[in-house]
Write an enzyme that holds these catalytic residues in place. Structure first.
Site, PDB file in Angstrom:
ATOM      1  N   SER A 132     -29.491 -21.923  43.848  1.00 57.16           N
ATOM      2  CA  SER A 132     -30.746 -21.531  44.500  1.00 57.16           C
ATOM      3  C   SER A 132     -31.546 -22.758  44.895  1.00 57.16           C
ATOM      4  CB  SER A 132     -31.543 -20.706  43.496  1.00 57.16           C
ATOM      5  OG  SER A 132     -32.875 -20.562  43.916  1.00 57.16           O
ATOM      6  N   TYR A 175     -35.513 -19.203  34.515  1.00 56.37           N
ATOM      7  CA  TYR A 175     -34.513 -18.810  35.516  1.00 56.37           C
ATOM      8  C   TYR A 175     -33.986 -20.040  36.251  1.00 56.37           C
ATOM      9  CZ  TYR A 175     -32.674 -17.361  40.031  1.00 56.37           C
ATOM     10  OH  TYR A 175     -31.885 -17.245  41.148  1.00 56.37           O
ATOM     11  N   LYS A 179     -30.061 -21.993  36.515  1.00 57.77           N
ATOM     12  CA  LYS A 179     -29.313 -22.410  37.713  1.00 57.77           C
ATOM     13  C   LYS A 179     -28.938 -23.888  37.612  1.00 57.77           C
ATOM     14  CE  LYS A 179     -29.115 -18.520  39.707  1.00 57.77           C
ATOM     15  NZ  LYS A 179     -27.835 -17.839  39.750  1.00 57.77           N
TER      16      LYS A 179
HETATM   17  P1  NAD Z   1     -28.758  -8.809  42.073  1.00 52.84           P
HETATM   18  O1  NAD Z   1     -29.522  -8.592  40.809  1.00 52.84           O
HETATM   19  O2  NAD Z   1     -28.877  -7.774  43.132  1.00 52.84           O
HETATM   20  O3  NAD Z   1     -27.204  -9.024  41.728  1.00 52.84           O
HETATM   21  C1  NAD Z   1     -26.772  -9.600  40.536  1.00 52.84           C
HETATM   22  C2  NAD Z   1     -25.759  -8.647  39.926  1.00 52.84           C
HETATM   23  O4  NAD Z   1     -25.266  -9.198  38.711  1.00 52.84           O
HETATM   24  C3  NAD Z   1     -26.367  -7.281  39.580  1.00 52.84           C
HETATM   25  O5  NAD Z   1     -25.582  -6.280  40.173  1.00 52.84           O
HETATM   26  C4  NAD Z   1     -26.297  -7.211  38.055  1.00 52.84           C
HETATM   27  O6  NAD Z   1     -26.102  -5.903  37.594  1.00 52.84           O
HETATM   28  C5  NAD Z   1     -25.139  -8.148  37.752  1.00 52.84           C
HETATM   29  N1  NAD Z   1     -25.154  -8.768  36.424  1.00 52.84           N
HETATM   30  C6  NAD Z   1     -26.178  -9.421  35.830  1.00 52.84           C
HETATM   31  N2  NAD Z   1     -25.785  -9.872  34.614  1.00 52.84           N
HETATM   32  C7  NAD Z   1     -24.497  -9.503  34.445  1.00 52.84           C
HETATM   33  C8  NAD Z   1     -23.541  -9.678  33.398  1.00 52.84           C
HETATM   34  N3  NAD Z   1     -23.852 -10.299  32.260  1.00 52.84           N
HETATM   35  N4  NAD Z   1     -22.304  -9.163  33.566  1.00 52.84           N
HETATM   36  C9  NAD Z   1     -21.981  -8.511  34.701  1.00 52.84           C
HETATM   37  N5  NAD Z   1     -22.835  -8.310  35.720  1.00 52.84           N
HETATM   38  C10 NAD Z   1     -24.080  -8.803  35.601  1.00 52.84           C
HETATM   39  O7  NAD Z   1     -29.185 -10.232  42.646  1.00 52.84           O
HETATM   40  P2  NAD Z   1     -28.850 -10.920  44.041  1.00 52.84           P
HETATM   41  O8  NAD Z   1     -30.133 -11.093  44.776  1.00 52.84           O
HETATM   42  O9  NAD Z   1     -27.712 -10.256  44.679  1.00 52.84           O
HETATM   43  O10 NAD Z   1     -28.442 -12.372  43.531  1.00 52.84           O
HETATM   44  C11 NAD Z   1     -27.091 -12.742  43.305  1.00 52.84           C
HETATM   45  C12 NAD Z   1     -27.056 -14.156  42.754  1.00 52.84           C
HETATM   46  O11 NAD Z   1     -27.708 -15.035  43.674  1.00 52.84           O
HETATM   47  C13 NAD Z   1     -27.801 -14.312  41.426  1.00 52.84           C
HETATM   48  O12 NAD Z   1     -27.081 -15.213  40.622  1.00 52.84           O
HETATM   49  C14 NAD Z   1     -29.130 -14.911  41.836  1.00 52.84           C
HETATM   50  O13 NAD Z   1     -29.707 -15.679  40.799  1.00 52.84           O
HETATM   51  C15 NAD Z   1     -28.720 -15.782  43.014  1.00 52.84           C
HETATM   52  N6  NAD Z   1     -29.822 -16.053  43.948  1.00 52.84           N
HETATM   53  C16 NAD Z   1     -30.545 -15.003  44.450  1.00 52.84           C
HETATM   54  C17 NAD Z   1     -31.622 -15.264  45.299  1.00 52.84           C
HETATM   55  C18 NAD Z   1     -32.459 -14.132  45.835  1.00 52.84           C
HETATM   56  O14 NAD Z   1     -33.602 -14.374  46.234  1.00 52.84           O
HETATM   57  N7  NAD Z   1     -31.965 -12.893  45.898  1.00 52.84           N
HETATM   58  C19 NAD Z   1     -31.940 -16.580  45.660  1.00 52.84           C
HETATM   59  C20 NAD Z   1     -31.164 -17.617  45.149  1.00 52.84           C
HETATM   60  C21 NAD Z   1     -30.096 -17.334  44.289  1.00 52.84           C
HETATM   61  N1  UFG Z   2     -45.512 -13.689  48.211  1.00 58.16           N
HETATM   62  C1  UFG Z   2     -46.715 -13.025  48.400  1.00 58.16           C
HETATM   63  N2  UFG Z   2     -46.833 -11.771  47.869  1.00 58.16           N
HETATM   64  C2  UFG Z   2     -45.838 -11.137  47.186  1.00 58.16           C
HETATM   65  C3  UFG Z   2     -44.610 -11.836  47.012  1.00 58.16           C
HETATM   66  C4  UFG Z   2     -44.494 -13.115  47.532  1.00 58.16           C
HETATM   67  O1  UFG Z   2     -47.648 -13.538  49.004  1.00 58.16           O
HETATM   68  O2  UFG Z   2     -46.026 -10.004  46.725  1.00 58.16           O
HETATM   69  C5  UFG Z   2     -45.358 -15.030  48.792  1.00 58.16           C
HETATM   70  C6  UFG Z   2     -45.072 -16.126  47.777  1.00 58.16           C
HETATM   71  O3  UFG Z   2     -46.284 -16.666  47.285  1.00 58.16           O
HETATM   72  C7  UFG Z   2     -44.252 -17.119  48.605  1.00 58.16           C
HETATM   73  C8  UFG Z   2     -43.492 -16.221  49.574  1.00 58.16           C
HETATM   74  O4  UFG Z   2     -44.208 -15.004  49.636  1.00 58.16           O
HETATM   75  O5  UFG Z   2     -45.111 -17.946  49.346  1.00 58.16           O
HETATM   76  C9  UFG Z   2     -42.059 -15.939  49.150  1.00 58.16           C
HETATM   77  O6  UFG Z   2     -42.069 -15.430  47.819  1.00 58.16           O
HETATM   78  P1  UFG Z   2     -40.764 -14.747  47.163  1.00 58.16           P
HETATM   79  O7  UFG Z   2     -41.162 -14.270  45.807  1.00 58.16           O
HETATM   80  O8  UFG Z   2     -40.174 -13.768  48.092  1.00 58.16           O
HETATM   81  O9  UFG Z   2     -39.731 -15.963  47.078  1.00 58.16           O
HETATM   82  P2  UFG Z   2     -39.820 -17.351  46.320  1.00 58.16           P
HETATM   83  O10 UFG Z   2     -39.671 -18.419  47.343  1.00 58.16           O
HETATM   84  O11 UFG Z   2     -40.991 -17.428  45.418  1.00 58.16           O
HETATM   85  O12 UFG Z   2     -38.538 -17.281  45.390  1.00 58.16           O
HETATM   86  C10 UFG Z   2     -37.280 -16.808  45.858  1.00 58.16           C
HETATM   87  C11 UFG Z   2     -36.504 -16.193  44.709  1.00 58.16           C
HETATM   88  C12 UFG Z   2     -36.113 -17.250  43.721  1.00 58.16           C
HETATM   89  C13 UFG Z   2     -35.368 -18.336  44.432  1.00 58.16           C
HETATM   90  C14 UFG Z   2     -36.228 -18.901  45.541  1.00 58.16           C
HETATM   91  C15 UFG Z   2     -35.523 -19.993  46.289  1.00 58.16           C
HETATM   92  O13 UFG Z   2     -37.280 -15.205  44.049  1.00 58.16           O
HETATM   93  O14 UFG Z   2     -35.274 -16.701  42.752  1.00 58.16           O
HETATM   94  O15 UFG Z   2     -36.576 -17.856  46.444  1.00 58.16           O
HETATM   95  O16 UFG Z   2     -34.553 -19.532  47.093  1.00 58.16           O
HETATM   96  F1  UFG Z   2     -35.070 -19.298  43.561  1.00 58.16           F
END
Ligand code: NAD
Ligand code: UFG
Length: 336
Positions: free
Chosen positions: A124, A148, A152
């Site tokens: 991330s 979190y 990572k």
């Molecule tokens: P998500 O929660 O939709 O998907 C993660 C999946 O992993 C879920 O289906 C959950 O049930 C499963 N899971 C969690 N722990 C587990 C375990 N111990 N065993 C088996 N399954 C398990 O999240 P996502 O948004 O699809 O994110 C996928 C990956 O990308 C995550 O590792 C997340 O940290 C990373 N990531 C997400 C974002 C974002 O903003 N969505 C940004 C950067 C990185």
């Molecule tokens: N924001 C609002 N109101 C809300 C939610 C978010 O104003 O209800 C704003 C935040 O302050 C930020 C922007 O919208 O300025 C984006 O916020 P998000 O929560 O959507 O995303 P972040 O950038 O804070 O974090 C996300 C994921 C993290 C990941 C990160 C980097 O939640 O897990 O992007 O990719 F690590």
């Protein structure tokens, strides 16, 4: 080619499964369904017209993992499984460390036992902490400010140590910026449990009438309109990044790190406007205090992914909003 996808029922995993199946790969998904539902995988199969194999397995259950690897010869693993809510990770840090880090160690030990040494890991942009400047390249210093983010960063370090101990490993660290959007069919998308933490699902739930108004976290950042700026990337572009990583890097041992973003930042107010335009819905919002831990601005330099993976994003902000809206309006209660 047979790919194991951990966390494949989740938001990014399900979209990636569609791409893998459409590229002719065989897909086995494991997920404990802690933050997802099996319905997403049914729909993945409908969209792609191909079957996949699903096992409800928790990464912490080592014996089940071993059994799975005995039954299948995988060419690579894409590792999405993990807990991902920043705020929750501050409340229950040990659960985050156990789930994300111990889960990854179990997975890698099982892979090593079965001589499967290619892993693509969901990292991330959070590993850059508060960057000194933008755009962010892969060489920027790393830091983490919450449990979190630390999971990572620690996992990245663990995987690098693993490679240093055994150069047969092929490790791909994909640092995602802010994934949004949904598959254009409207059948799969992001389905957060409870109140959304992230901006886009919050906006779309306001648009569909599930939530009253959006709180905009601060308008006094040093950004053009004072609200936070992020690099929003369409989840389908992100999913394609995983397929390209496998295409280009399979068989190339090493540790390969890539930013996956568009290279363009949008403010919270710009996102609201873009969503209103494509959905025709009004998004009520209210400016409130900054959210603790938030940074002002974050966007990627993804030149390395373009050069080495031949990957770049193709879906713009209007498409991100339109696809989110299609998914949300067709599935107001997600997969329920
Ligand atoms: P998500 O929660 O939709 O998907 C993660 C999946 O992993 C879920 O289906 C959950 O049930 C499963 N899971 C969690 N722990 C587990 C375990 N111990 N065993 C088996 N399954 C398990 O999240 P996502 O948004 O699809 O994110 C996928 C990956 O990308 C995550 O590792 C997340 O940290 C990373 N990531 C997400 C974002 C974002 O903003 N969505 C940004 C950067 C990185
Ligand atoms: N924001 C609002 N109101 C809300 C939610 C978010 O104003 O209800 C704003 C935040 O302050 C930020 C922007 O919208 O300025 C984006 O916020 P998000 O929560 O959507 O995303 P972040 O950038 O804070 O974090 C996300 C994921 C993290 C990941 C990160 C980097 O939640 O897990 O992007 O990719 F690590």
């Amino acid at each position: 080619m047979k790919i194991l996808v951990t966390g494949g029922a989740g938001y990014i995993g399900s979209h990636t499964c569609v791409q893998l199946l459409e590229h002719g790969m065989d897909v086995v998904v494991i997920d404990n369904l802690a933050n997802s539902s099996e319905e997403s995988l049914k729909r993945v199969q409908e969209i792609s017209g191909r079957p996949l194999e699903f096992h409800k397995i928790d990464l912490l259950e080592r014996a089940w993992l071993e059994a799975l690897f005995r039954d299948h010869q995988f060419d690579a693993v894409i590792h999405f499984a993990g807990l991902k809510a920043v705020g929750e990770s501050v409340q229950i840090p040990l659960s985050y460390y156990r789930n994300n880090i111990s889960g990854t160690i179990n997975l890698c030990e099982t892979m090593a036992n079965h001589n499967v040494k290619t892993i693509v890991f969901s990292s991330s942009a959070t590993v850059y902490g508060e960057p000194e400047q933008v755009p962010i390249t892969e060489e920027f210093p790393t830091a983490a400010y919450n449990p979190y983010g630390r999971t990572k960063l620690f996992i990245e370090e663990i995987l690098k140590d693993l490679y240093n101990s055994d150069n047969a490993w092929n490790i791909v660290l994909l640092r995602y910026f802010n994934p949004v959007g949904a598959h254009k069919s409207g059948k799969i998308g992001e389905d957060p449990k409870g109140l959304p933490n992230n901006l886009m699902p919050f906006i779309s739930q306001v648009a569909v009438g599930k939530l009253k108004e959006l709180s905009v976290f601060g308008n006094d950042y040093s950004t053009p309109d004072g609200t936070g700026v992020r690099d929003y990337i369409h989840v389908v572009d992100l999913a394609i990044g995983h397929v390209k990583s496998l295409d280009k890097l399979l068989g190339k041992t090493g540790v390969h790190t890539y930013n996956l973003g568009t290279g363009r930042g949008y403010s919270v107010l710009e996102m609201i406007k873009a969503f209103e335009k494509v959905s025709g819905q009004r998004i009520n919002f209210n400016i409130v205090d900054r959210r603790p831990g938030d940074i002002a601005e974050c966007f990627a330099d993804s030149t390395k992914a373009l050069k080495e993976l031949d990957w770049k994003t193709e879906r713009d902000i209007d498409e991100m909003c339109a696809d989110t809206w299609r998914w949300q309006s067709q599935n107001p209660d997600g997969y329920q």
